[in-house]
Design a protein around this motif. Structure first.
Motif, mmCIF file in Angstrom:
data_model
loop_
_atom_site.group_PDB
_atom_site.id
_atom_site.type_symbol
_atom_site.label_atom_id
_atom_site.label_comp_id
_atom_site.label_asym_id
_atom_site.label_seq_id
_atom_site.Cartn_x
_atom_site.Cartn_y
_atom_site.Cartn_z
ATOM 1 N N SER A 106 -1.899 -3.215 -4.097
ATOM 2 C CA SER A 106 -1.449 -1.841 -4.358
ATOM 3 C C SER A 106 -2.533 -0.856 -3.931
ATOM 4 O O SER A 106 -3.729 -1.131 -4.054
ATOM 5 C CB SER A 106 -1.137 -1.649 -5.844
ATOM 6 O OG SER A 106 0.036 -2.341 -6.206
ATOM 7 N N ASN A 107 -2.102 0.281 -3.423
ATOM 8 C CA ASN A 107 -3.022 1.305 -2.935
ATOM 9 C C ASN A 107 -4.054 1.642 -4.004
ATOM 10 O O ASN A 107 -3.709 2.081 -5.099
ATOM 11 C CB ASN A 107 -2.221 2.557 -2.555
ATOM 12 C CG ASN A 107 -3.068 3.595 -1.844
ATOM 13 O OD1 ASN A 107 -4.066 4.069 -2.373
ATOM 14 N ND2 ASN A 107 -2.651 3.934 -0.638
ATOM 15 N N TRP A 108 -5.328 1.436 -3.671
ATOM 16 C CA TRP A 108 -6.375 1.600 -4.686
ATOM 17 C C TRP A 108 -6.500 3.047 -5.148
ATOM 18 O O TRP A 108 -6.884 3.305 -6.293
ATOM 19 C CB TRP A 108 -7.709 1.093 -4.159
ATOM 20 C CG TRP A 108 -8.342 1.938 -3.084
ATOM 21 C CD1 TRP A 108 -8.203 1.819 -1.738
ATOM 22 C CD2 TRP A 108 -9.220 3.063 -3.291
ATOM 23 N NE1 TRP A 108 -8.916 2.789 -1.080
ATOM 24 C CE2 TRP A 108 -9.565 3.554 -2.015
ATOM 25 C CE3 TRP A 108 -9.748 3.688 -4.420
ATOM 26 C CZ2 TRP A 108 -10.411 4.644 -1.833
ATOM 27 C CZ3 TRP A 108 -10.595 4.779 -4.244
ATOM 28 C CH2 TRP A 108 -10.922 5.242 -2.969
ATOM 29 N N ASN A 150 0.814 -1.220 0.000
ATOM 30 C CA ASN A 150 0.000 0.000 0.000
ATOM 31 C C ASN A 150 0.848 1.271 0.000
ATOM 32 O O ASN A 150 0.318 2.381 -0.005
ATOM 33 C CB ASN A 150 -0.942 0.004 1.205
ATOM 34 C CG ASN A 150 -0.181 0.031 2.534
ATOM 35 O OD1 ASN A 150 0.977 -0.378 2.598
ATOM 36 N ND2 ASN A 150 -0.832 0.513 3.578
ATOM 37 N N MET A 175 -0.777 -6.304 -9.644
ATOM 38 C CA MET A 175 -0.615 -5.222 -8.675
ATOM 39 C C MET A 175 -1.908 -4.978 -7.907
ATOM 40 O O MET A 175 -1.899 -4.821 -6.685
ATOM 41 C CB MET A 175 -0.179 -3.935 -9.396
ATOM 42 C CG MET A 175 1.261 -3.922 -9.848
ATOM 43 S SD MET A 175 1.669 -2.407 -10.782
ATOM 44 C CE MET A 175 1.359 -1.143 -9.550
ATOM 45 N N PHE A 176 -3.017 -4.958 -8.621
ATOM 46 C CA PHE A 176 -4.316 -4.710 -7.993
ATOM 47 C C PHE A 176 -4.655 -5.819 -7.001
ATOM 48 O O PHE A 176 -5.040 -5.561 -5.862
ATOM 49 C CB PHE A 176 -5.402 -4.597 -9.061
ATOM 50 C CG PHE A 176 -6.764 -4.286 -8.509
ATOM 51 C CD1 PHE A 176 -7.089 -2.992 -8.146
ATOM 52 C CD2 PHE A 176 -7.704 -5.290 -8.342
ATOM 53 C CE1 PHE A 176 -8.353 -2.697 -7.628
ATOM 54 C CE2 PHE A 176 -8.959 -5.013 -7.832
ATOM 55 C CZ PHE A 176 -9.283 -3.703 -7.473
ATOM 56 N N PHE A 183 3.897 0.529 -5.632
ATOM 57 C CA PHE A 183 3.480 1.135 -6.898
ATOM 58 C C PHE A 183 4.662 1.401 -7.829
ATOM 59 O O PHE A 183 4.699 0.914 -8.961
ATOM 60 C CB PHE A 183 2.722 2.433 -6.616
ATOM 61 C CG PHE A 183 1.700 2.772 -7.666
ATOM 62 C CD1 PHE A 183 0.481 2.122 -7.712
ATOM 63 C CD2 PHE A 183 1.964 3.738 -8.624
ATOM 64 C CE1 PHE A 183 -0.454 2.419 -8.677
ATOM 65 C CE2 PHE A 183 1.029 4.037 -9.602
ATOM 66 C CZ PHE A 183 -0.184 3.382 -9.626
ATOM 67 N N PHE A 191 -3.852 3.468 -7.613
ATOM 68 C CA PHE A 191 -4.263 2.665 -8.764
ATOM 69 C C PHE A 191 -5.310 3.415 -9.582
ATOM 70 O O PHE A 191 -5.253 3.449 -10.817
ATOM 71 C CB PHE A 191 -4.838 1.330 -8.284
ATOM 72 C CG PHE A 191 -4.648 0.212 -9.247
ATOM 73 C CD1 PHE A 191 -3.483 -0.543 -9.236
ATOM 74 C CD2 PHE A 191 -5.614 -0.098 -10.178
ATOM 75 C CE1 PHE A 191 -3.287 -1.584 -10.126
ATOM 76 C CE2 PHE A 191 -5.438 -1.126 -11.075
ATOM 77 C CZ PHE A 191 -4.275 -1.879 -11.050
ATOM 78 N N GLY A 227 -3.624 6.229 -11.425
ATOM 79 C CA GLY A 227 -2.899 5.693 -12.582
ATOM 80 C C GLY A 227 -3.830 5.306 -13.714
ATOM 81 O O GLY A 227 -3.539 5.565 -14.886
ATOM 82 N N ALA A 228 -4.971 4.691 -13.354
ATOM 83 C CA ALA A 228 -5.955 4.307 -14.367
ATOM 84 C C ALA A 228 -6.513 5.538 -15.074
ATOM 85 O O ALA A 228 -6.747 5.529 -16.296
ATOM 86 C CB ALA A 228 -7.079 3.504 -13.731
ATOM 87 N N ALA A 258 -0.747 -5.032 -14.254
ATOM 88 C CA ALA A 258 -1.708 -4.209 -13.515
ATOM 89 C C ALA A 258 -2.662 -5.076 -12.694
ATOM 90 O O ALA A 258 -2.990 -4.739 -11.548
ATOM 91 C CB ALA A 258 -2.493 -3.335 -14.497
#
Length: 348
Positions: A158-160, A113, A153-154, A119, A163, A166-167, A150
């Motif tokens: 990984s910190n949503w 996270n 990572m999800f 990340f 995320f 980034g998306a 990706a």
């Protein structure tokens, strides 16, 4: 299905209607043997051999840039002279990045996270693979490897919020590229233009996609029957690879296509079940990565042949011709079976 879709093209270009069928049969036979053998091994060996696997993959991704089969301007295939075949290092890279990220995430799960550990570092690993594959002029490979990374990572924690940010940035880049296709390599930009403008070069950039749509539309509900496709007679180019699903739709119709999609969905669902049952985070992430690769590749292939997204040249797993791809897919299924086998063993 491969034989039915390809015999006119194989006869025209290789003088042998069975060219792709015989070639693929060999790799399927070898791949099934590999799958059964791998399924009996302990999947934990992957962690022990991860660094050699990573080294070999990176070397192959570099070698192919300088020593490759001459196919237009692409640098995707390494020639193997003695066997008179080619191999595609990006197919190996899809599996390698799954193992590397699964190992990294399982070792750093409690810090996933964080900005740097959860990340920046995983993105750096993904960027190395994507950068080398991009140099091959293999945009579809870049997209697939990035999506696989990706997903891991999800699922790895990984910190949503990062995320989501980034998306959002990625979506903005995609929109910018669609609005300004000239920023891409010439062949890729031309495909985006052809996707946006349905009247663009009907005998050129739109030829393959238009004939794919004709094939799908001709299939109706039950199809014209196995072997009875008209579009495979040199209308749908490369029917052995990226556009085999259009011939499937023409010959087997909506019903046949729906059954095939259902089979892919069942494979994906079974993979997720195995992943959730595993008590080993590394094993769980490996299975998620493998089945996600199959699912993402299948979805993108179907979106391409139906003209939902630009033509990106993505093969249909288990259907399209391709020796390296088939061997790696069956090897990966062996890994999933190995994990499933150990997951189902209970202490007594």
């Amino acid at each position: 299905m491969l034989f039915s879709a390809t015999y006119p093209y194989a006869l025209q270009n290789y003088g042998d209607s069975y060219h792709f069928f015989k070639q693929q049969f060999f790799f399927v036979f070898a791949g099934v043997i590999v799958m059964l053998i791998v399924s009996k091994f302990d999947y934990r060996l992957l962690r022990r051999f991860m660094l050699p696997l990573l080294a070999v993959t990176l070397i192959l991704l570099v070698v192919v840039l300088f020593y490759h089969a001459e196919v237009k301007d692409f640098k995707r295939w390494i020639k193997i002279p003695i066997l008179h075949i080619t191999m595609q290092p990006s197919d190996i890279a899809k599996f390698t990045i799954v193992v590397v990220l699964a190992d990294y995430i399982s070792k750093n799960y409690k810090r996933m996270n964080k900005m740097y550990d959860g990340f920046a570092k995983p993105l750096g690993i993904i960027a190395v693979f994507c950068g080398l594959i991009y140099l091959e002029r293999h945009n579809s490979g870049v997209i697939l490897v990035f999506c696989i990374g990706a997903v891991l990572m999800f699922c790895g924690g990984s910190n949503w919020k990062l995320f989501a940010l980034g998306a959002g940035l990625l979506a903005a880049v995609v929109i910018f590229v669609i609005m300004n296709p000239d920023v891409m390599m010439q062949y890729a930009g031309k495909r985006i233009v052809a996707w946006l403008d349905k009247d663009y070069e009907p005998l050129g950039a739109r030829w393959q996609t238009n004939n794919s749509l004709y094939a799908i539309g001709s299939g109706n509900f039950f199809g014209v029957g196995l072997g009875n496709s008209k579009q495979k007679f040199l209308y749908v180019s490369e029917p052995q690879n990226d556009f085999i699903f259009s011939i499937v739709c023409e010959e087997l119709g909506f019903v046949g296509a729906a059954v095939i999609i259902l089979l892919y969905a069942l494979l994906f669902g079974r993979g997720l079940y195995i992943a959730m049952q595993s008590k080993d985070r590394f094993a769980s992430l490996v299975v998620i990565g493998i089945v996600s690769q199959v699912a993402i590749q299948t979805i993108f292939n179907i979106l391409v042949v139906t003209d939902t997204i630009p033509n990106t040249g993505i093969a249909l797993p288990f259907f399209s011709a391709g020796g390296t791809s088939m061997l790696m897919l069956l090897f990966e299924m062996g890994v999933v079976l190995s994990i499933s086998r150990t997951t189902n063993q209970r202490k007594v």
